[in-house]
Design a protein around this motif. Structure first.
Motif, PDB file in Angstrom:
ATOM      1  N   LEU A   9       0.587  -1.274  -0.222  1.00  0.00           N
ATOM      2  CA  LEU A   9      -0.278  -0.098  -0.528  1.00  0.00           C
ATOM      3  C   LEU A   9       0.749   1.138   0.209  1.00  0.00           C
ATOM      4  CD1 LEU A   9      -2.855  -1.396   2.513  1.00  0.00           C
ATOM      5  CD2 LEU A   9      -2.732  -0.932  -0.166  1.00  0.00           C
ATOM      6  N   ASP A  10       1.889   1.324  -0.742  1.00  0.00           N
ATOM      7  CA  ASP A  10       2.952   2.258   0.199  1.00  0.00           C
ATOM      8  C   ASP A  10       2.813   3.841  -1.589  1.00  0.00           C
ATOM      9  OD1 ASP A  10       5.791   3.601   0.275  1.00  0.00           O
ATOM     10  OD2 ASP A  10       5.713   3.400  -1.936  1.00  0.00           O
ATOM     11  N   PRO A  11       2.485   5.043  -1.037  1.00  0.00           N
ATOM     12  CA  PRO A  11       2.376   5.551  -1.881  1.00  0.00           C
ATOM     13  C   PRO A  11       3.153   5.509  -3.802  1.00  0.00           C
ATOM     14  CG  PRO A  11       2.190   6.717  -0.163  1.00  0.00           C
ATOM     15  CD  PRO A  11       2.699   5.549   0.436  1.00  0.00           C
ATOM     16  N   GLU A  12       4.201   5.664  -3.688  1.00  0.00           N
ATOM     17  CA  GLU A  12       5.203   5.539  -4.347  1.00  0.00           C
ATOM     18  C   GLU A  12       5.258   4.545  -4.618  1.00  0.00           C
ATOM     19  OE1 GLU A  12       8.854   7.072  -1.923  1.00  0.00           O
ATOM     20  OE2 GLU A  12       9.015   8.476  -4.016  1.00  0.00           O
ATOM     21  N   LEU A  13       4.112   3.447  -4.354  1.00  0.00           N
ATOM     22  CA  LEU A  13       4.700   1.748  -5.038  1.00  0.00           C
ATOM     23  C   LEU A  13       3.262   2.277  -5.553  1.00  0.00           C
ATOM     24  CD1 LEU A  13       5.411  -1.120  -5.884  1.00  0.00           C
ATOM     25  CD2 LEU A  13       3.823  -1.438  -3.691  1.00  0.00           C
ATOM     26  N   ALA A  14       2.538   2.540  -5.903  1.00  0.00           N
ATOM     27  CA  ALA A  14       0.799   3.069  -6.328  1.00  0.00           C
ATOM     28  C   ALA A  14       1.290   3.435  -7.286  1.00  0.00           C
ATOM     29  CB  ALA A  14      -0.092   3.324  -5.501  1.00  0.00           C
ATOM     30  N   LEU A  16       4.577   4.231  -8.728  1.00  0.00           N
ATOM     31  CA  LEU A  16       4.856   3.631 -10.088  1.00  0.00           C
ATOM     32  C   LEU A  16       3.820   2.475 -10.165  1.00  0.00           C
ATOM     33  CD1 LEU A  16       8.314   2.770  -7.898  1.00  0.00           C
ATOM     34  CD2 LEU A  16       7.984   4.096 -10.239  1.00  0.00           C
ATOM     35  N   VAL A  17       3.646   1.884 -10.048  1.00  0.00           N
ATOM     36  CA  VAL A  17       2.412   1.313 -10.909  1.00  0.00           C
ATOM     37  C   VAL A  17       1.842   1.471 -11.519  1.00  0.00           C
ATOM     38  CG1 VAL A  17       0.233  -0.840 -10.385  1.00  0.00           C
ATOM     39  CG2 VAL A  17       2.476  -1.298  -8.456  1.00  0.00           C
ATOM     40  N   THR A  18       0.697   2.940 -11.195  1.00  0.00           N
ATOM     41  CA  THR A  18      -0.036   3.486 -11.924  1.00  0.00           C
ATOM     42  C   THR A  18       0.846   3.842 -13.388  1.00  0.00           C
ATOM     43  OG1 THR A  18      -1.202   4.109 -10.358  1.00  0.00           O
ATOM     44  CG2 THR A  18      -1.296   5.356 -12.822  1.00  0.00           C
ATOM     45  N   ALA A  19       1.599   4.501 -13.331  1.00  0.00           N
ATOM     46  CA  ALA A  19       2.789   4.733 -14.336  1.00  0.00           C
ATOM     47  C   ALA A  19       3.186   3.384 -15.529  1.00  0.00           C
ATOM     48  CB  ALA A  19       3.744   4.698 -13.604  1.00  0.00           C
ATOM     49  N   GLN A  20       3.460   2.260 -14.980  1.00  0.00           N
ATOM     50  CA  GLN A  20       3.653   1.032 -15.700  1.00  0.00           C
ATOM     51  C   GLN A  20       2.201   0.688 -16.038  1.00  0.00           C
ATOM     52  OE1 GLN A  20       4.442  -2.442 -13.483  1.00  0.00           O
ATOM     53  NE2 GLN A  20       5.491  -3.649 -15.204  1.00  0.00           N
ATOM     54  N   GLN A  21       0.903   0.927 -15.220  1.00  0.00           N
ATOM     55  CA  GLN A  21       0.024   0.062 -16.052  1.00  0.00           C
ATOM     56  C   GLN A  21      -0.957   0.883 -17.045  1.00  0.00           C
ATOM     57  OE1 GLN A  21      -3.127   0.314 -12.805  1.00  0.00           O
ATOM     58  NE2 GLN A  21      -2.946  -1.938 -12.729  1.00  0.00           N
ATOM     59  N   ARG A  22      -0.446   2.482 -17.115  1.00  0.00           N
ATOM     60  CA  ARG A  22      -1.314   3.516 -18.190  1.00  0.00           C
ATOM     61  C   ARG A  22       0.258   3.040 -19.036  1.00  0.00           C
ATOM     62  NH1 ARG A  22       0.977   8.160 -15.430  1.00  0.00           N
ATOM     63  NH2 ARG A  22      -1.013   8.196 -14.831  1.00  0.00           N
ATOM     64  N   GLU A  23       1.633   2.536 -19.114  1.00  0.00           N
ATOM     65  CA  GLU A  23       2.335   2.405 -20.353  1.00  0.00           C
ATOM     66  C   GLU A  23       1.774   1.276 -21.082  1.00  0.00           C
ATOM     67  OE1 GLU A  23       6.903   0.750 -20.295  1.00  0.00           O
ATOM     68  OE2 GLU A  23       6.744   2.829 -20.214  1.00  0.00           O
ATOM     69  N   LEU A  24       1.620   0.150 -20.318  1.00  0.00           N
ATOM     70  CA  LEU A  24       1.119  -0.938 -20.998  1.00  0.00           C
ATOM     71  C   LEU A  24       0.114  -0.697 -21.281  1.00  0.00           C
ATOM     72  CD1 LEU A  24       0.956  -3.508 -17.533  1.00  0.00           C
ATOM     73  CD2 LEU A  24       2.640  -3.463 -19.542  1.00  0.00           C
ATOM     74  N   VAL A  48      15.681   7.347  -6.302  1.00  0.00           N
ATOM     75  CA  VAL A  48      16.858   8.186  -6.894  1.00  0.00           C
ATOM     76  C   VAL A  48      16.456   9.839  -6.341  1.00  0.00           C
ATOM     77  CG1 VAL A  48      18.225   9.028  -9.301  1.00  0.00           C
ATOM     78  CG2 VAL A  48      17.438   6.794  -8.957  1.00  0.00           C
ATOM     79  N   ASN A  49      17.746  10.429  -5.288  1.00  0.00           N
ATOM     80  CA  ASN A  49      17.091  11.418  -5.088  1.00  0.00           C
ATOM     81  C   ASN A  49      15.994  11.504  -3.938  1.00  0.00           C
ATOM     82  OD1 ASN A  49      19.505  12.468  -6.433  1.00  0.00           O
ATOM     83  ND2 ASN A  49      18.546  13.059  -8.047  1.00  0.00           N
ATOM     84  N   GLY A  50      15.469  11.005  -3.551  1.00  0.00           N
ATOM     85  CA  GLY A  50      14.882  10.715  -3.052  1.00  0.00           C
ATOM     86  C   GLY A  50      13.219  10.512  -3.464  1.00  0.00           C
ATOM     87  N   ARG A  51      13.187  10.182  -5.080  1.00  0.00           N
ATOM     88  CA  ARG A  51      12.357   9.762  -5.697  1.00  0.00           C
ATOM     89  C   ARG A  51      12.046   8.397  -6.351  1.00  0.00           C
ATOM     90  NH1 ARG A  51      10.853  11.999 -11.911  1.00  0.00           N
ATOM     91  NH2 ARG A  51       8.865  11.162 -11.477  1.00  0.00           N
ATOM     92  N   GLY A  52      10.647   7.812  -5.793  1.00  0.00           N
ATOM     93  CA  GLY A  52      10.714   6.468  -6.449  1.00  0.00           C
ATOM     94  C   GLY A  52      10.164   6.522  -7.575  1.00  0.00           C
ATOM     95  N   VAL A  53      11.570   5.467  -8.798  1.00  0.00           N
ATOM     96  CA  VAL A  53      11.773   5.552  -9.839  1.00  0.00           C
ATOM     97  C   VAL A  53      11.728   4.230 -10.278  1.00  0.00           C
ATOM     98  CG1 VAL A  53      13.270   7.624  -9.893  1.00  0.00           C
ATOM     99  CG2 VAL A  53      14.238   5.316 -10.193  1.00  0.00           C
ATOM    100  N   ALA A  54      11.900   2.907  -9.943  1.00  0.00           N
ATOM    101  CA  ALA A  54      11.704   1.930 -10.311  1.00  0.00           C
ATOM    102  C   ALA A  54      11.199   1.158  -9.295  1.00  0.00           C
ATOM    103  CB  ALA A  54      13.043   1.599 -10.757  1.00  0.00           C
ATOM    104  N   VAL A  55      10.433  -0.497  -9.720  1.00  0.00           N
ATOM    105  CA  VAL A  55      10.323  -1.013  -9.089  1.00  0.00           C
ATOM    106  C   VAL A  55      10.450  -2.812  -9.387  1.00  0.00           C
ATOM    107  CG1 VAL A  55       7.624  -1.322 -10.213  1.00  0.00           C
ATOM    108  CG2 VAL A  55       8.070  -2.222  -7.537  1.00  0.00           C
TER     109      VAL A  55
END
Length: 144
Positions: A9-14, A16-24, A48-55
């Motif tokens: 339920l981590d917001p940064e994970l969410a 990243l998942v949203t960005a991945q789903q959009r790309e898919l 990277v620099n405090g921001r979730g950029v990969a999962v």
């Protein structure tokens, strides 16, 4: 890149998942194979620099095995070796949990991902689904 274990339920994970789903969705991939958070999956977020950029994620699979879930890196951060770092982190976590082999499945059109996994030591094995490619890797034993 700093790699952190995050809850489902981590917001940064969410994000990243949203960005991945959009790309898919934009690539026309089937919606049934999207990456969705689950409690029985361990999630690793690259920061990277405090921001979730990969999962990346993994979960137990079969006796002594693990299944690597989709790896996603935000487009602006691709080409820096972050996906490879996540693969290594997943392998280390799975091995530490007593899971000496990992499998994963990909669509045959994921050419870059196939090359990444093959160059990381994954070997193609027969798949039950002809539309998907299956890869496996035996992990080296931890020295105590």
């Amino acid at each position: 890149m700093l790699i952190e274990i995050r809850t489902a339920l981590d917001p940064e994970l969410a994000a990243l998942v949203t960005a991945q789903q959009r790309e898919l969705a934009d690539s026309g991939r089937p919606a049934g194979r999207v990456f969705e958070p689950h409690d029985d999956v361990q999630y690793l977020v690259g920061v990277v620099n405090g921001r979730g950029v990969a999962v990346a994620a993994w979960q137990e699979a079969g006796p002594g095995g693990a299944e690597m879930r989709r790896i996603f890196v935000r487009p602006a951060f691709r080409g820096r070796g972050l996906a490879r770092q996540l693969i290594v982190a997943v392998e280390e976590e799975a091995l530490a949990a007593g899971r000496p082999w990992i499998r994963l499945e990909l669509e045959s059109r994921q050419i870059e991902a196939i090359a990444l996994y093959q160059s990381s030591g994954y070997h193609q094995v027969p798949s039950d689904d002809p539309a998907r490619l299956r890869f496996e890797k035996r992990l080296p034993a931890l020295v105590q």
